[in-house]
Design a protein around this motif. Structure first.
Motif, PDB file in Angstrom:
ATOM      1  N   TRP A 240       0.810  -1.214   0.000  1.00 35.16           N
ATOM      2  CA  TRP A 240       0.000   0.000   0.000  1.00 35.16           C
ATOM      3  C   TRP A 240       0.854   1.280   0.000  1.00 35.16           C
ATOM      4  CZ3 TRP A 240       0.541   3.273   4.149  1.00 35.16           C
ATOM      5  CH2 TRP A 240       0.967   2.723   5.365  1.00 35.16           C
ATOM      6  N   ALA A 241       2.016   1.232   0.630  1.00 38.91           N
ATOM      7  CA  ALA A 241       2.856   2.440   0.677  1.00 38.91           C
ATOM      8  C   ALA A 241       3.334   2.823  -0.725  1.00 38.91           C
ATOM      9  CB  ALA A 241       4.048   2.216   1.600  1.00 38.91           C
ATOM     10  N   SER A 248      -0.191   9.732  -5.031  1.00 42.21           N
ATOM     11  CA  SER A 248       0.141  11.079  -4.565  1.00 42.21           C
ATOM     12  C   SER A 248       0.869  11.882  -5.640  1.00 42.21           C
ATOM     13  CB  SER A 248       0.994  10.995  -3.297  1.00 42.21           C
ATOM     14  OG  SER A 248       1.345  12.276  -2.836  1.00 42.21           O
ATOM     15  N   THR A 249       1.801  11.220  -6.334  1.00 40.10           N
ATOM     16  CA  THR A 249       2.657  11.929  -7.296  1.00 40.10           C
ATOM     17  C   THR A 249       2.141  11.862  -8.723  1.00 40.10           C
ATOM     18  OG1 THR A 249       4.017   9.939  -7.590  1.00 40.10           O
ATOM     19  CG2 THR A 249       4.696  11.499  -5.873  1.00 40.10           C
ATOM     20  N   GLY A 250       1.183  10.947  -8.975  1.00 38.75           N
ATOM     21  CA  GLY A 250       0.717  10.774 -10.348  1.00 38.75           C
ATOM     22  C   GLY A 250       1.740  10.109 -11.234  1.00 38.75           C
ATOM     23  N   THR A 251       2.632   9.324 -10.618  1.00 35.79           N
ATOM     24  CA  THR A 251       3.654   8.598 -11.368  1.00 35.79           C
ATOM     25  C   THR A 251       3.464   7.098 -11.156  1.00 35.79           C
ATOM     26  OG1 THR A 251       5.194   8.671  -9.501  1.00 35.79           O
ATOM     27  CG2 THR A 251       5.307  10.480 -11.101  1.00 35.79           C
ATOM     28  N   LEU A 252       4.130   6.312 -11.980  1.00 30.83           N
ATOM     29  CA  LEU A 252       4.008   4.862 -11.908  1.00 30.83           C
ATOM     30  C   LEU A 252       5.353   4.240 -11.565  1.00 30.83           C
ATOM     31  CD1 LEU A 252       2.191   2.375 -12.221  1.00 30.83           C
ATOM     32  CD2 LEU A 252       2.611   2.446 -14.686  1.00 30.83           C
ATOM     33  N   PRO A 273      -2.759  13.858  -3.885  1.00 31.02           N
ATOM     34  CA  PRO A 273      -2.187  13.665  -2.542  1.00 31.02           C
ATOM     35  C   PRO A 273      -3.244  13.423  -1.476  1.00 31.02           C
ATOM     36  CG  PRO A 273      -1.203  15.557  -3.649  1.00 31.02           C
ATOM     37  CD  PRO A 273      -2.360  15.130  -4.485  1.00 31.02           C
ATOM     38  N   GLU A 274      -4.403  14.039  -1.625  1.00 30.16           N
ATOM     39  CA  GLU A 274      -5.465  13.864  -0.621  1.00 30.16           C
ATOM     40  C   GLU A 274      -5.954  12.422  -0.585  1.00 30.16           C
ATOM     41  OE1 GLU A 274      -9.913  15.582   0.510  1.00 30.16           O
ATOM     42  OE2 GLU A 274      -8.726  16.556  -1.064  1.00 30.16           O
ATOM     43  N   LEU A 275      -6.203  11.855  -1.758  1.00 29.69           N
ATOM     44  CA  LEU A 275      -6.644  10.461  -1.827  1.00 29.69           C
ATOM     45  C   LEU A 275      -5.556   9.539  -1.295  1.00 29.69           C
ATOM     46  CD1 LEU A 275      -8.578   8.196  -2.710  1.00 29.69           C
ATOM     47  CD2 LEU A 275      -7.618   8.376  -5.026  1.00 29.69           C
ATOM     48  N   ALA A 276      -4.297   9.792  -1.673  1.00 34.05           N
ATOM     49  CA  ALA A 276      -3.186   8.969  -1.193  1.00 34.05           C
ATOM     50  C   ALA A 276      -3.105   9.020   0.328  1.00 34.05           C
ATOM     51  CB  ALA A 276      -1.876   9.435  -1.814  1.00 34.05           C
ATOM     52  N   GLY A 277      -3.311  10.194   0.910  1.00 32.86           N
ATOM     53  CA  GLY A 277      -3.274  10.317   2.360  1.00 32.86           C
ATOM     54  C   GLY A 277      -4.391   9.544   3.025  1.00 32.86           C
ATOM     55  N   PHE A 278      -5.580   9.598   2.418  1.00 30.33           N
ATOM     56  CA  PHE A 278      -6.722   8.854   2.965  1.00 30.33           C
ATOM     57  C   PHE A 278      -6.457   7.341   2.937  1.00 30.33           C
ATOM     58  CE2 PHE A 278     -10.489   6.405   1.562  1.00 30.33           C
ATOM     59  CZ  PHE A 278     -11.205   6.412   2.752  1.00 30.33           C
ATOM     60  N   ILE A 279      -5.992   6.847   1.782  1.00 30.79           N
ATOM     61  CA  ILE A 279      -5.735   5.404   1.662  1.00 30.79           C
ATOM     62  C   ILE A 279      -4.625   4.985   2.623  1.00 30.79           C
ATOM     63  CG2 ILE A 279      -4.915   3.588   0.102  1.00 30.79           C
ATOM     64  CD1 ILE A 279      -6.261   5.188  -2.187  1.00 30.79           C
ATOM     65  N   CYS A 283      -4.986   2.129   5.505  1.00 32.84           N
ATOM     66  CA  CYS A 283      -4.147   0.926   5.448  1.00 32.84           C
ATOM     67  C   CYS A 283      -3.166   0.873   6.618  1.00 32.84           C
ATOM     68  CB  CYS A 283      -3.378   0.882   4.131  1.00 32.84           C
ATOM     69  SG  CYS A 283      -4.406   0.597   2.674  1.00 32.84           S
ATOM     70  N   GLY A 284      -2.826   2.030   7.202  1.00 30.65           N
ATOM     71  CA  GLY A 284      -1.881   2.063   8.311  1.00 30.65           C
ATOM     72  C   GLY A 284      -2.487   1.735   9.654  1.00 30.65           C
ATOM     73  N   LYS A 285      -3.806   1.608   9.704  1.00 32.49           N
ATOM     74  CA  LYS A 285      -4.454   1.264  10.968  1.00 32.49           C
ATOM     75  C   LYS A 285      -4.161  -0.190  11.328  1.00 32.49           C
ATOM     76  CE  LYS A 285      -8.161   4.676  10.527  1.00 32.49           C
ATOM     77  NZ  LYS A 285      -9.599   4.914  10.295  1.00 32.49           N
ATOM     78  N   LYS A 286      -4.169  -0.466  12.629  1.00 26.34           N
ATOM     79  CA  LYS A 286      -3.812  -1.806  13.099  1.00 26.34           C
ATOM     80  C   LYS A 286      -4.785  -2.857  12.589  1.00 26.34           C
ATOM     81  CE  LYS A 286      -2.795  -4.426  17.317  1.00 26.34           C
ATOM     82  NZ  LYS A 286      -2.709  -4.377  18.810  1.00 26.34           N
ATOM     83  N   SER A 287      -6.062  -2.536  12.620  1.00 20.08           N
ATOM     84  CA  SER A 287      -7.073  -3.506  12.191  1.00 20.08           C
ATOM     85  C   SER A 287      -7.460  -3.268  10.736  1.00 20.08           C
ATOM     86  CB  SER A 287      -8.327  -3.392  13.065  1.00 20.08           C
ATOM     87  OG  SER A 287      -9.374  -4.203  12.544  1.00 20.08           O
ATOM     88  N   TRP A 288      -7.557  -4.344  10.001  1.00 22.04           N
ATOM     89  CA  TRP A 288      -8.027  -4.266   8.615  1.00 22.04           C
ATOM     90  C   TRP A 288      -9.477  -4.727   8.486  1.00 22.04           C
ATOM     91  CZ3 TRP A 288      -5.393  -4.263   3.435  1.00 22.04           C
ATOM     92  CH2 TRP A 288      -4.314  -3.362   3.439  1.00 22.04           C
ATOM     93  N   GLN A 289     -10.165  -4.830   9.587  1.00 22.20           N
ATOM     94  CA  GLN A 289     -11.587  -5.183   9.520  1.00 22.20           C
ATOM     95  C   GLN A 289     -12.335  -4.097   8.749  1.00 22.20           C
ATOM     96  OE1 GLN A 289     -13.425  -6.052  13.257  1.00 22.20           O
ATOM     97  NE2 GLN A 289     -15.417  -6.478  12.358  1.00 22.20           N
TER      98      GLN A 289
END
Length: 594
Positions: A240-241, A248-252, A273-279, A283-289
């Motif tokens: 995910w990172a 965020s950068t619009g690059t591949l 960048p806003e969407l990247a920050g949200f995702i 994804c960085g939260k401990k629980s993936w429920q």
């Protein structure tokens, strides 16, 4: 995806498809008679039919009296002739355009099913029925996109030059898919180029990236099998990172080297960048429920196969989705496409498929053990099956299979007009056997499910498993390979795994338990394997030619290299410490004998 033609009407198209289903199910037997007549008349002078004494006759009664019921081995010599370049009309008057390969993940071998160009039209027809049915239950699906993880496998060629590839690879590489006309229901987040990429990592990465970038447009998510969709979610867990950086950068990421894929993705991707920050935050939260509904908040359901052995993935899918409906839409195989689920929001345990009568000619071989030998040999027509009975599916196809045993066992669950609806029970040929015991896939799955209750107090669950009939020991015994995931801090003691072994044995049938008591079968063994073992197993199967899109973890393995791979990753091993209970009239009960 082409623009919608001005005259295109979703409602009108849906109505026509639903009327088609209504018509063919009301006139199921008439359609079946017509289908058989068409197959036999157009193939009247092929070598195979003449060889068996059917030379020009097209009526059903003569066909049933004349033609044998067969398995793959019966026609393998003919298939080999075609594969080696014999262009004469052996099985079919139309030219064989390619061979469709089965996934071939248990025995290390793949079956090759002959097909003709015309079959692509029938497959497309069945696909076209799915969303009109679904839209009766979930409106508005034409207003967004589907995020589906679809893959192809690099094809091979037979000595005679015909392509040999999985059925889904055949479909995705055909003009029916690549050049499909506008249909809001086949509007996917994945550009065609990402689906058609032969590198499975690049394909997965870019499909996930496009799905994340278009997260608000996604109304449904899925893959072919539940295991494939979970593999995609685990891919997101690992990467995910990197994916967030690209958004965020619009690059591949430069690891994507396929130029056509890069071009297709860059037509979609713009810096956000806003969407990247949200995702990244989710994804960085401990629980993936609930991760699916958190990242793709407008998702209405998950479209995957969860019947048969795929049912073991239901708890994991429920965890990741917070209980979104799990939808099984269609029933198909390499031999032929068969049917659709007309009640797609039903519980996974209640899934049934209505066989569409114009796909092929269907017959059914009873597998009810209470029937006498003559009754079990007599095949039943589509409209004559009985509610609640189980049958093995037998098909005659336009592509040159005649009274061919598919190997699937189906149970009659009901009827749509005059067409039966079937639960998928199991694959008939997937069994464990040491002596006179015969353990099928469904029985094994149920036994494993019972044993898993011992793991719950330790916050552990079974992520994957397979089995092996080990006849190198005297007596032979069942071996189960388990890959576990544990969140709890307490180590699972050996006695718990021994209890799991015994619970599995207690859940198997009386023939197995009798053989155990009389020492014709040794104690069942559970081998715990390293995390990631079943990913390695899939990678190995793919290296042998299995399709990532069709791959299912085999529930029984026999192929020596696969067994060696599993054994090389065993971290601990446990045996049943007692005999299971078994009672027989006239004999004492053998219960928990030390």
């Amino acid at each position: 995806m082409p623009e919608a033609p001005k005259e295109y009407s979703v409602a009108e198209n849906n109505m026509k498809k639903l009327e088609f289903i209504e018509d063919v199910t009301k006139n199921a037997d008439e359609v079946q008679v017509r289908v058989l007549g068409e197959i036999l008349s157009r193939n009247a002078h092929v070598e195979y039919l003449k060889r068996h004494g059917l030379d020009g006759q097209t009526d059903r009664l003569t066909f049933k009296k004349t033609m044998p019921v067969i398995t793959y081995e019966d026609i393998l010599p003919d298939i080999n002739r075609i594969a080696n370049g014999d262009n004469s009309p052996i099985l079919c008057s139309d030219p064989i355009s390619e061979f469709l390969t089965s996934s071939g993940t248990s025995g290390g071998e793949r079956k090759m099913m002959p097909t003709i160009e015309e079959e692509l039209g029938r497959r497309s027809l069945l696909y076209s029925l799915l969303m009109p049915v679904m839209s009766q239950f979930v409106p508005g699906l034409d207003q967004g996109k589907g995020m589906y993880f679809l893959f192809i496998k690099c094809e091979t060629k037979t000595p005679g030059g015909l392509p040999a590839r999985p059925v889904l690879t055949s479909y995705y590489k055909s003009s029916h898919f690549k050049d499909r006309p506008f249909d809001p229901y086949t509007n996917y987040t994945s550009p065609n180029e990402t689906i058609l990429c032969q590198d499975s990592y690049q394909s997965m990465y870019t499909q996930m990236l496009c799905g994340l970038y278009q997260n608000k447009q996604v109304l449904r998510v899925g893959a072919v099998f539940a295991s494939g969709f979970i593999r995609a979610i685990r891919f997101l867990e690992k990467h995910w990172a990197l994916l967030c950086h690209d958004i965020s950068t619009g690059t591949l990421n430069p690891i994507i080297t396929d130029s056509t894929v890069r071009d297709a993705v860059m037509r979609v991707l713009k810096p956000d960048p806003e969407l990247a920050g949200f995702i990244g935050s989710e994804c960085g939260k401990k629980s993936w429920q609930g991760i699916i509904t958190r990242i793709w908040p407008n998702t209405k359901y998950i479209d995957v196969i969860v019947t048969g052995t795929m049912s073991q993935y239901i708890p994991t899918l429920d965890y990741y989705s917070d209980g979104l409906p799990l939808v099984c839409t269609m029933y198909a195989s390499s031999e032929c496409y068969f049917g659709v689920n007309l009640n797609p929001l039903c519980q996974p345990s209640d899934v049934s498929y209505t066989l569409i009568p114009n796909m092929c000619y269907y017959e059914f071989l009873p597998v009810n053990k209470l029937l006498d030998e003559k009754e079990q040999r007599e095949l039943v027509d589509l409209v004559d099956v009985k509610l609640g009975m189980e049958y093995e599916l037998v098909v005659t196809t336009y592509a040159g299979l005649y009274r061919y045993r598919v190997g699937d066992v189906l149970r009659v669950a009901g009827f749509k007009n005059n067409a039966p609806q079937f639960n998928f029970v199991c694959r008939k040929n997937v069994v464990l056997s040491i002596d006179t015991d015969k353990t099928d896939e469904v029985e094994l799955q149920s036994a494993v499910r019972n044993a898993m209750t011992h793991l719950l107090p330790f916050d552990a669950h079974l992520t994957e498993y397979t089995s092996y009939a080990d006849t190198a020991t005297i007596p032979g015994h069942y071996v189960l390979y388990w890959e576990l995931s544990q969140n709890g801090p307490t180590q699972i003691p050996p006695s718990v795994f021994e209890d799991c072994c015994l619970t599995i044995e207690e859940s198997l049938d009386s023939v197995y338990r009798q053989n155990r008591v009389f020492e014709a079968i040794g104690p069942l063994e559970i081998k715990i394997v390293e995390i990631g073992t079943f990913d390695k197993l899939m990678d190995y199967a793919i290296s042998l030619g299995a399709s990532i899109n069709q791959y299912k973890t085999p529930r029984c393995v026999k192929f020596a290299p696969i067994v060696e791979l599993l054994n090389s990753r065993v971290v601990s091993s446990y045996f049943s410490s007692k005999c299971p209970k078994w009672t027989s009239p006239g004999l004492k009960q053998w219960a928990n004998v030390d």
